[in-house]
Scaffold this active site. Structure first.
Site, mmCIF file in Angstrom:
data_model
loop_
_atom_site.group_PDB
_atom_site.id
_atom_site.type_symbol
_atom_site.label_atom_id
_atom_site.label_comp_id
_atom_site.label_asym_id
_atom_site.label_seq_id
_atom_site.Cartn_x
_atom_site.Cartn_y
_atom_site.Cartn_z
ATOM 1 N N GLU A 1 -23.707 -92.917 3.743
ATOM 2 C CA GLU A 1 -23.856 -94.343 3.931
ATOM 3 C C GLU A 1 -22.163 -95.081 4.188
ATOM 4 O O GLU A 1 -21.156 -94.617 3.419
ATOM 5 C CB GLU A 1 -24.554 -94.784 3.657
ATOM 6 C CG GLU A 1 -26.168 -94.890 4.009
ATOM 7 C CD GLU A 1 -27.052 -95.818 2.772
ATOM 8 O OE1 GLU A 1 -28.722 -95.658 3.081
ATOM 9 O OE2 GLU A 1 -26.707 -95.993 1.393
ATOM 10 N N HIS B 1 -23.378 -96.765 -10.717
ATOM 11 C CA HIS B 1 -25.198 -96.980 -9.940
ATOM 12 C C HIS B 1 -26.046 -97.278 -10.516
ATOM 13 O O HIS B 1 -26.948 -97.039 -9.542
ATOM 14 C CB HIS B 1 -24.807 -96.233 -9.531
ATOM 15 C CG HIS B 1 -23.520 -95.862 -7.710
ATOM 16 N ND1 HIS B 1 -23.634 -96.665 -6.926
ATOM 17 C CD2 HIS B 1 -22.187 -95.215 -8.018
ATOM 18 C CE1 HIS B 1 -22.046 -96.436 -6.008
ATOM 19 N NE2 HIS B 1 -21.770 -95.589 -7.176
ATOM 20 N N LYS C 1 16.757 -112.245 -62.632
ATOM 21 C CA LYS C 1 16.036 -111.668 -62.372
ATOM 22 C C LYS C 1 16.384 -110.262 -63.401
ATOM 23 O O LYS C 1 17.486 -109.461 -63.018
ATOM 24 C CB LYS C 1 15.580 -111.196 -60.975
ATOM 25 C CG LYS C 1 14.476 -110.260 -60.983
ATOM 26 C CD LYS C 1 14.751 -109.779 -59.721
ATOM 27 C CE LYS C 1 13.391 -108.591 -59.695
ATOM 28 N NZ LYS C 1 11.960 -108.386 -59.557
ATOM 29 N N GLU D 1 -35.713 -101.131 -2.109
ATOM 30 C CA GLU D 1 -34.741 -101.045 -2.567
ATOM 31 C C GLU D 1 -33.863 -101.534 -1.419
ATOM 32 O O GLU D 1 -33.491 -100.734 -0.382
ATOM 33 C CB GLU D 1 -34.247 -99.907 -3.537
ATOM 34 C CG GLU D 1 -34.612 -100.057 -4.578
ATOM 35 C CD GLU D 1 -34.299 -99.351 -5.649
ATOM 36 O OE1 GLU D 1 -32.994 -99.225 -5.452
ATOM 37 O OE2 GLU D 1 -35.031 -98.740 -6.851
ATOM 38 N N LYS E 1 -34.306 -89.947 0.508
ATOM 39 C CA LYS E 1 -33.411 -90.972 0.908
ATOM 40 C C LYS E 1 -33.341 -90.987 2.403
ATOM 41 O O LYS E 1 -33.630 -91.364 3.194
ATOM 42 C CB LYS E 1 -32.104 -91.356 0.039
ATOM 43 C CG LYS E 1 -32.166 -91.776 -0.870
ATOM 44 C CD LYS E 1 -31.373 -91.745 -1.405
ATOM 45 C CE LYS E 1 -31.216 -92.104 -3.473
ATOM 46 N NZ LYS E 1 -31.714 -91.181 -4.131
ATOM 47 N N ALA F 1 2.299 -110.258 -64.145
ATOM 48 C CA ALA F 1 2.120 -109.539 -65.120
ATOM 49 C C ALA F 1 0.718 -108.407 -65.306
ATOM 50 O O ALA F 1 1.114 -107.951 -65.583
ATOM 51 C CB ALA F 1 0.908 -110.711 -65.777
ATOM 52 N N HIS F 2 0.408 -108.468 -63.878
ATOM 53 C CA HIS F 2 -0.842 -107.718 -63.503
ATOM 54 C C HIS F 2 -0.390 -106.431 -62.915
ATOM 55 O O HIS F 2 -0.718 -105.365 -62.964
ATOM 56 C CB HIS F 2 -1.520 -107.694 -63.364
ATOM 57 C CG HIS F 2 -2.301 -108.101 -61.911
ATOM 58 N ND1 HIS F 2 -2.016 -106.635 -60.652
ATOM 59 C CD2 HIS F 2 -1.678 -109.330 -61.198
ATOM 60 C CE1 HIS F 2 -1.834 -108.104 -59.272
ATOM 61 N NE2 HIS F 2 -1.549 -109.383 -59.836
ATOM 62 N N GLU G 1 -34.110 -97.370 0.113
ATOM 63 C CA GLU G 1 -34.711 -97.002 -0.516
ATOM 64 C C GLU G 1 -36.011 -96.899 -0.625
ATOM 65 O O GLU G 1 -35.965 -97.974 -0.864
ATOM 66 C CB GLU G 1 -33.927 -95.188 -1.868
ATOM 67 C CG GLU G 1 -33.644 -96.025 -2.773
ATOM 68 C CD GLU G 1 -33.638 -95.008 -3.579
ATOM 69 O OE1 GLU G 1 -33.696 -93.892 -3.605
ATOM 70 O OE2 GLU G 1 -32.121 -95.196 -4.489
ATOM 71 N N ARG H 1 12.642 -108.412 -51.290
ATOM 72 C CA ARG H 1 13.576 -107.177 -51.500
ATOM 73 C C ARG H 1 14.740 -106.901 -49.790
ATOM 74 O O ARG H 1 14.892 -106.601 -49.902
ATOM 75 C CB ARG H 1 12.925 -105.876 -51.344
ATOM 76 C CG ARG H 1 11.659 -106.105 -53.019
ATOM 77 C CD ARG H 1 10.590 -104.687 -52.508
ATOM 78 N NE ARG H 1 9.869 -104.580 -53.807
ATOM 79 C CZ ARG H 1 8.906 -103.868 -54.026
ATOM 80 N NH1 ARG H 1 8.561 -102.874 -52.360
ATOM 81 N NH2 ARG H 1 8.714 -103.419 -54.519
ATOM 82 N N HIS I 1 13.768 -114.795 -65.393
ATOM 83 C CA HIS I 1 12.734 -114.252 -64.727
ATOM 84 C C HIS I 1 13.015 -113.285 -65.947
ATOM 85 O O HIS I 1 14.301 -112.347 -66.506
ATOM 86 C CB HIS I 1 12.604 -113.431 -63.405
ATOM 87 C CG HIS I 1 11.734 -112.388 -63.508
ATOM 88 N ND1 HIS I 1 10.237 -112.370 -63.265
ATOM 89 C CD2 HIS I 1 11.888 -111.082 -64.036
ATOM 90 C CE1 HIS I 1 9.746 -111.031 -63.984
ATOM 91 N NE2 HIS I 1 10.414 -110.503 -63.617
ATOM 92 N N ASN J 1 -38.387 -96.074 -4.430
ATOM 93 C CA ASN J 1 -38.977 -95.288 -5.380
ATOM 94 C C ASN J 1 -40.277 -95.540 -5.715
ATOM 95 O O ASN J 1 -40.658 -96.572 -5.645
ATOM 96 C CB ASN J 1 -38.112 -95.999 -6.648
ATOM 97 C CG ASN J 1 -36.673 -95.441 -6.641
ATOM 98 O OD1 ASN J 1 -36.076 -94.362 -6.615
ATOM 99 N ND2 ASN J 1 -35.620 -96.399 -6.835
ATOM 100 N N THR K 1 13.147 -102.302 -58.217
ATOM 101 C CA THR K 1 12.953 -101.185 -57.418
ATOM 102 C C THR K 1 14.087 -101.585 -55.644
ATOM 103 O O THR K 1 13.805 -103.077 -55.378
ATOM 104 C CB THR K 1 11.453 -101.990 -56.735
ATOM 105 O OG1 THR K 1 10.563 -101.893 -58.030
ATOM 106 C CG2 THR K 1 10.711 -101.808 -55.978
#
Length: 1194
Positions: free
Chosen positions: A240, A275, A753, A315, A156, A586-587, A328, A657, A783, A330, A918
């Site tokens: 520079e 760059h 409950k 460039e 350069k 239920a599940h 420069e 809760r 419940h 290239n 719980t």
């Protein structure tokens, strides 16, 4: 290498129009360029070549017997050479043996032997490359400028001197190379800051530093010179003056062997990172024409001054005042040459080869007057870099590669193809994508479309960043500058590819190799067929169209008139409404809470019709919240939103809760308020608020949070034991006093409950009747669980006594620890004054779905086969009973289930006969299992309390972290168990600092890229579970869309199935094969067909890595040996060999099935023989460590 071109020879005789019969001593080879037929001879010895260290490959080309070798744009040269009827030969390093350039060449040879050279050094072995060229008859090597030109321009500093000589503007800089820091310091004293330090003998951003002040000059200089020496073998730099926010403009040059030079116009390469160019545009969008003309003219002038030959680039920097400065030249073709080719229509690579063969620019039709531009072109380099990690290069195997295409899209491939191995040795570029359009905006949009079309899986790419870049307003305007990326941090707010398909395959591959890893799963589903969906009909027999959800239901009153009006309407209803618990309790009670979102959604719209007159659907909160994330890897908020969309008419009910939210211990009040606010916003209507100890102070927190959120408050009293038994402290008056308090707090509905299912019909009549008499205008909702088999009778008694709503579950998920059968309750109430108002046939039709689904979830079935009237004795809640059986099995206590139930009674008595809901029910269960595991009786626990390592939940209860039990804590057990730990006498929330919710959200964004308020709520409830969930999703994606049978078990080989990942996007999948086990890696390749395309995933075979570890057992007669109190996983080790510990100091933390236990030192002393590490699995009594007593204790 081949000799230099003999400029004295007449190159025109190589390229003559027409056919030259020539001399018999010469072999003529024809080469067509544009419309001319050119003849080439005397190739060997006529051409010079250049090998550049930047190249990751070199190739050789043959022209009907004559061959050519070329450099870093290997694939492009191979393609152009083939178009020119040339044969190609590639050379490659061992590490590049799988690269694309080797495959595209006609022949390929490795440089040296495996291990002889480093990956980069291989391509610097000129003698090896020449040796290969000679051995295989190569005639030409990569065309380029002459050595003299490279000598003049490759440095350069030399290029700068030439520019000054030719009166081309340059940026003020050092007159020559700089080697010492003192020279750099002198320059800054004259010109000031900012400055830029550049490597004199290389580019690509290496050895380059911008310095803005004196303080950082020395360090920057040393780092730049060191980096330059490492990269280029020479640490010399030049300095520079640095220009702020300039544009980087480069001019494409082309010269022949006769001094003719043309420019192919300019490119704007301003979009750079450190760059290095990222995105390029041709031509420059807003460069003033007079500035453009001067730049182009000076570029040609400079090239002529050094007799430039072949392709090169001049460039320049252009400042904000449109002043330009040469930086420069290239002396090589650049990666971004493709966009110049697109706007000019000139094949620069082909021209290079022909010029090297002797053609003139005129013969190629490349005179300046014939070169013009058309439209705009943009190039993006797709690389294997991760922008979110500072563009860190990524390596690995490309699993999927699908590129863009279509009008105006050009791809120049590197190593981008499925199966390619990306190594850390070379440039990270996969492919160059160049787009061409008539205007800047058209080409920008075309590039955006092309980038979105790419599908690259297996390695990270910079595509998300490129998309962010080209959609930024500054880029849209075309006003970028060289530091634009560094100056614009918002470019890194990336929206990356979801990579859903490949992540899904990764999970399916893991299941195929290792089986399901879902906790609690035993075996595979009994049912693997297609579920038959029910069809609904009106009473008159007309078919009901369920393509859209039902709009009629009780929720409409709530939405239009609010909670108070809703409660009044419920109370005024003449019958007894039902709440369906199938979607939650239920599940939870029968299938370990494992039912997934997809299976709820599949029946949702049918449910909206069949249960349109239901009081509510219980579908959220409680254990389903953390289990969704913890075991099913689903977002509970996503579940809520999707259910709400499909069932807009029926009120949704959740379990809250109290001051715990949906967690197992108290949280700061602001966390509860925040959670309730967003639960309400996302679809929850009725909040059943309870406290496990009926602590009214704890309950009040939840009630107030729900009221503020605008939900229906259903404050619940937790029923425990038998209130008709005069020996029990929980009598009728106790419950009536509680009701008085919750009514005073403003509940909209009174909830009862009965978690254990111990509310007998006689007690139900008395309790409900008494409440109804005292509060005739407040709705009552009951419940229960059907554990004893009396649930239907109890709910009938409640309805008759004045309850407004009772709980039931679909028939196939009812009974035992679940809720009473909806069919049985309907049959009992239908047609009478308490008729729930549901169409029995429709409810039964819905049950046909759940009957099939229960078989699908058979791996999670509890081992219960009928009612358990013993519940009146042990009082184990229904939701806990099945979990307790499962936990006991996991802890090796399955054969001692009867003993565990008896221990549960004793544990309850030890704790003071507490209300068991719980999380307090978990406290009793943990203590019971602890007693059975360690063979402790009731009396043993009392006597040894000060020495025992109680489960963490028990200690939390004794501390008061769950609230204050009715009648107080048992003493002296509490004091002895706590061993000096704190005792709270008021609700825990009063001692907790408010959570910084904004900070939590910011942390989540930093860690995961985005965060919603729902994410914040999940984190506040379960921080560790949330993080593990996010980690899982990052690996496998959203699995909630995967059909359950493939979530739990692999498909058969050749079985085709589909997965809808979003509306209108369906993946059609087929398992093709499972590869053999690799002895080296312990992995297998799994092959799937996805939408007709074969894809493979690499899976660790867990069975291949299993080690059978036999651990020594602790000797109970040796007090120095500390054993594991139960089976589990070591989640934390707090000691090391040689550590001194005091009696009671924590040694390790053990976890099993959501129960954690701290193992503490039995006495003071020195730790030795530590046997475990974090993550180890241990059995009960396995040796943890030895603690040799200190002298003071002997």
């Amino acid at each position: 290498m081949a000799g230099q071109v003999d400029n004295s020879s007449n190159h025109n005789e190589v390229f003559e129009d027409g056919v030259d019969t020539g001399s018999a001593h010469h072999t003529l080879h024809r080469l067509r360029a544009k419309s001319s037929i050119m003849q080439m001879k005397k190739i060997l010895g006529m051409f010079s070549s250049t090998l550049r260290s930047q190249s990751s490959s070199l190739s050789f080309v043959n022209i009907e017997g004559a061959r050519l070798t070329f450099g870093d744009l290997d694939a492009a040269y191979t393609i152009r050479a083939h178009e020119l009827s040339l044969q190609t030969v590639a050379v490659y390093s061992y590490e590049d043996r799988l690269s694309m350039h080797r495959q595209k060449a006609d022949e390929a040879y490795m440089i040296g032997k495996h291990g002889e050279y480093t990956p980069v050094a291989a391509y610097l072995q000129g003698h090896e490359i020449i040796k290969i060229a000679l051995q295989h008859g190569v005639n030409m090597i990569h065309p380029g400028p002459s050595p003299e030109t490279i000598e003049a321009l490759g440095d350069k500093v030399s290029a700068r001197a030439i520019a000054i000589k030719e009166n081309v503007p340059v940026v003020p800089g050092t007159p020559g190379p700089v080697e010492k820091y003192q020279d750099a310091e002198l320059f800054t004293k004259e010109y000031g800051f900012p400055i830029i330090i550049k490597a004199a003998f290389g580019g690509g951003g290496r050895g380059m530093r911008v310095v803005r002040d004196q303080a950082s000059l020395k360090d920057s200089f040393e780092r730049a010179t060191s980096e330059a020496k490492s990269a280029f073998g020479n640490g010399t730099v030049f300095i520079e003056r640095f220009l702020d926010r300039p544009k980087h403009i480069e001019v494409q040059l082309l010269g022949d062997n006769h001094g003719n030079i043309v420019h192919l116009y300019e490119r704007d390469c301003s979009v750079q990172r450190r760059h290095q160019k990222v995105v390029e545009l041709a031509p420059a969008k807003d460069l003033p024409s007079e500035v453009r003309d001067k730049i182009l003219s000076d570029a040609v002038k400079l090239a002529k001054s050094v007799n430039y030959r072949n392709a090169g680039t001049a460039e320049f920097l252009v400042d904000q005042q449109n002043r330009y400065y040469f930086i420069e030249i290239n002396p090589r073709i650049q990666v971004e040459h493709t966009i110049t080719e697109e706007i000019t229509g000139i094949d620069i690579v082909a021209a290079q080869i022909q010029i090297a063969a002797g053609a003139t620019l005129a013969q190629l039709g490349l005179t300046q007057d014939r070169i013009s531009t058309r439209g705009f072109a943009i190039q993006c380099r797709v690389t294997t870099e991760d922008p979110s990690k500072g563009f860190q290069p990524d390596t690995g195997k490309i699993e999927v590669y699908r590129s863009a295409g279509g009008n105006g899209v050009r791809l120049d491939g590197g190593n981008g193809f499925a199966g390619a191995i990306i190594t850390p040795h070379y440039d990270s570029m996969l492919v160059k994508c160049s787009c061409h359009g008539s205007t800047y905006e058209i080409v920008r949009r075309k590039m955006l479309r092309a980038l979105v079309e790419f599908r690259i899986r297996g390695v990270k790419t910079n595509i998300p960043f490129l998309v962010s870049l080209i959609t930024h307003p500054t880029f849209i305007d075309g006003n970028c500058w060289t530091t634009f990326i560094d100056d614009t941090p918002e470019l890194f707010s990336l929206v990356g590819s979801q990579n859903r398909a490949q992540k899904l395959l990764a999970y399916l591959g893991d299941v195929a190799v290792n089986g399901s890893s879902i906790k609690g799963q035993i075996g595979e589903p009994k049912f693997k067929g297609e579920i038959i969906m029910p069809k609904l009909h009106t009473k008159e027999g007309a078919h009901i169209d369920v393509s859209e959800p039902c709009k009629h239901g009780w929720r409409n009153i709530l939405l239009k008139e609010g909670p108070e009006a809703f409660a009044k309407a419920i109370r005024n209803y003449k019958g007894c409404l039902l709440m369906d618990t199938t979607w939650r309790d239920a599940h939870q009670s029968l299938l370990a809470t494992r039912v997934r979102t997809i299976d709820l959604l599949n029946i949702a719209q049918e449910t909206s019709y069949a249960y349109s007159n239901a009081y509510s659907l219980e579908c959220w909160g409680g254990a389903t919240f953390d289990v969704a994330m913890r075991f099913l890897y689903e977002d509970p908020w996503d579940r809520l939103k999707k259910m709400r969309k499909l069932v807009p008419n029926i009120p949704f009910q959740m379990l809250l809760r109290g001051a715990n939210g949906v967690a197992y211990s108290s949280l700061p009040d602001n966390a509860i308020y925040h959670f309730c606010e967003h639960a309400r916003k996302n679809g929850v209507d009725i909040f059943r608020v309870f406290d496990a100890l009926n602590d009214i102070d704890q309950l009040e927190v939840g009630i107030n949070a729900v009221k503020k959120a605008g939900g229906v408050v259903e404050a619940a009293i937790c029923y425990s034991g038998d209130m008709l038994n005069p020996k029990k402290k929980y009598n009728l008056q106790y419950y009536l006093d509680l009701v008085d308090k919750i009514v005073k707090l403003g509940t909209h509905v009174i909830g009862i409950k009965d978690m254990a299912g111990v509310l007998r019909p006689q007690a139900a009549t008395l309790l409900v009747g008494s409440i109804r008499k005292k509060y005739p205008d407040v709705p009552i909702h009951v419940h229960t669980h059907d554990s004893a088999g009396t649930g239907v009778a109890s709910m009938m008694a409640c309805a008759v006594a004045g309850a407004d709503a009772v709980d039931t579950a679909t028939d196939s998920l009812s009974g035992m620890t679940s809720q009473p059968s909806v069919g049985a309750v309907l049959a009992s109430l239908e047609g009478g004054p308490h008729d729930p108002g549901l169409e029995v046939a429709q409810v039964r039709a819905i049950d046909t779905y759940w009957a099939q689904l229960r078989l699908l979830y058979s791996p999670f079935e509890a081992t219960l086969h009928g009612p358990d009237p013993e519940v009146y004795e042990h009082e184990i809640p229904g939701g806990q009973l099945t979990n307790l059986i499962f936990q006991a099995t996991q802890l090796g206590l399955g054969s001692q289930w009867a003993e565990t139930k008896k221990a549960y009674e004793q544990a309850n008595d030890l704790l003071g006969d507490i209300v068991k809901v719980t999380p307090t029910s978990k406290v009793v269960g943990d203590l019971a299992q602890f007693m059975v595991s360690n063979k402790l009786s009731y009396d043993d626990v009392i006597k040894k309390a000060s020495e025992l390592d109680f489960p963490g939940s028990v200690l939390e209860f004794f501390e008061g972290l769950m609230g204050q039990p009715y009648g107080g804590f048992p003493e002296p057990l509490r004091t002895n168990a706590l061993r000096g730990r704190r005792k709270l006498e008021k609700r825990p929330g009063l001692f907790l600092e408010p959570l910084d919710l904004k900070r939590i959200k910011k942390d989540i964004v930093e860690k995961y890229g985005s965060a919603s308020e729902c994410d914040v709520a999940s984190y506040t409830m379960y921080p560790k579970v949330f993080e593990e969930y996010k980690k899982f999703v990052a690996k496998y994606g959203d699995l909630s869309v995967l059909p359950t049978k493939y979530f739990l078990a692999r498909p058969d080989i050749g079985e085709e199935f589909s997965v809808t990942i979003e509306k209108g996007k369906v993946l059609i999948l087929k398992l093709l094969a499972i590869g053999p086990l690799s002895d080296q890696t312990g992995q297998r390749e799994v092959f799937y067909e996805m939408n007709g395309e074969v894809r493979q995933v690499t899976v660790d075979d867990n069975k291949a890595a299993v080690e059978n570890i036999s651990r020594p057992k602790a000797d109970v007669n040796d007090s120095s040996q500390v054993g594991a109190p139960m089976s589990g996983v070591v989640v934390e080790v707090r000691i090391q060999d040689g550590h001194e510990v005091l009696k009671g100091d924590p040694i390790a933390v053990l976890s099993a099935m959501k129960m954690e236990m701290v193992i503490s030192a039995p006495h003071s002393g020195a730790v030795g023989s530590l046997q475990v590490k974090e993550g180890d699995s241990v059995d009960s009594r396995d040796l943890i460590c030895r603690i040799v007593k200190s002298t003071a204790e002997h």
